[in-house]
Design an enzyme around this catalytic site. Sequence first.
Site, short mmCIF file in Angstrom:
data_model
loop_
_atom_site.label_atom_id
_atom_site.label_comp_id
_atom_site.label_asym_id
_atom_site.label_seq_id
_atom_site.Cartn_x
_atom_site.Cartn_y
_atom_site.Cartn_z
N ASP A 178 33.70 -0.55 43.11
CA ASP A 178 33.51 0.69 43.85
C ASP A 178 34.88 1.20 44.27
OD1 ASP A 178 31.26 2.37 45.48
OD2 ASP A 178 33.11 2.18 46.66
N ASN A 186 38.36 13.41 46.89
CA ASN A 186 37.79 14.72 46.56
C ASN A 186 38.06 15.74 47.65
OD1 ASN A 186 36.63 14.30 43.98
ND2 ASN A 186 34.86 13.27 44.87
N HIS A 191 38.13 18.16 43.42
CA HIS A 191 37.28 17.40 42.51
C HIS A 191 37.97 17.11 41.16
CE1 HIS A 191 33.59 17.20 44.86
NE2 HIS A 191 33.92 18.39 45.34
N ASP A 195 37.97 13.52 39.43
CA ASP A 195 37.63 13.26 38.03
C ASP A 195 38.76 12.50 37.33
OD1 ASP A 195 35.25 14.57 38.38
OD2 ASP A 195 35.83 16.39 37.30
N GLU A 221 31.06 6.69 41.93
CA GLU A 221 32.35 6.00 41.81
C GLU A 221 32.18 4.51 41.58
OE1 GLU A 221 31.69 6.60 46.33
OE2 GLU A 221 31.14 7.56 44.45
#
Length: 312
Positions: A178, A186, A191, A195, A221
């Site tokens: 994680d 973010n 974002h 990504d 994630e």
Amino acid sequence: MTLIASLLPASQEVYRKIVFEIDDGVIGIDADGIIRLCNPSAERIFGWRSGELLEKPLEVLLPEHLRTRHQALVSNFRVGADDARYMGSRTAEIVGRRADGSDVHLGITILKTSATSEPIMIAVIRDISERISYQRELQRLAQTDPLTGLLNRRAFHDSVAGCLQERQPASSAIVLFDLDDFKGINDRYGHDAGDDVLVRFADILRGCVRGNDLAGRWGGEEFILFLPGVGSDAAVVVTDRIRALLTAADFHWKAGGTPGLTASAGVFAGGITIGSLGTAIARADKVLYEAKRSGRDRFVVAPDTEVADLVR
């Protein structure tokens, strides 16, 4: 041309015209498997020059590993009651060999007939390579996370189950990762930056696994690894290396700076079977969140007692 004309009476000129002008290949073999009839489309499909296939054994159009099996199929059809049959199935492909040695995917209907009192078998052949390629691409897209290119959750589970069905090692490992404070990335950097992190971490996973290991995006994630034939110690080495590579990764975003990116992980190792796969993933998930609660940027290994409970 002359040989084919002798096989088709003048009164059947219309049929001769169809055979020579359709896009489907037409090949006829005698009882010895020698090619006695071949239209231009068949020559195009298999990459042979005009007239070269006549008098050659049918095996020149087959990959070597399929020849024995194909001979048995042809023999069974010849003595069977059916006069026509479509070869192949929904799950099997018919593969031919071009003159240059490359494979071509085919749809084939075979028929029994006779010409000039000689029994002959006819194959009507269609090149379906483009369709097979399209179907495979659709399958790949259905199994792949579109952002990272890793297996999606369902495909990962199915792939691991398939591996365990073929071979069940004494010990395998599941590792769940994680990405720490991903929401913060973010929020602070946008974002696109988030990504970028996901894609970069997927690349790190790909660079750290062996050919028979499986990597997937578990959701959001979270990422997951299956390491067959690996015990707890080896799984820990892989896990720590992946975490270190993420921390060392360099990110340069317009919004400024390179954050210190970290990941937490949960490791489970034991005698995983198809039946216990779900439990193994749940154990890895449980210790992953122990790592998150205890400060992040670390991994936790499922206790030996839990491993023993699973493999009893």
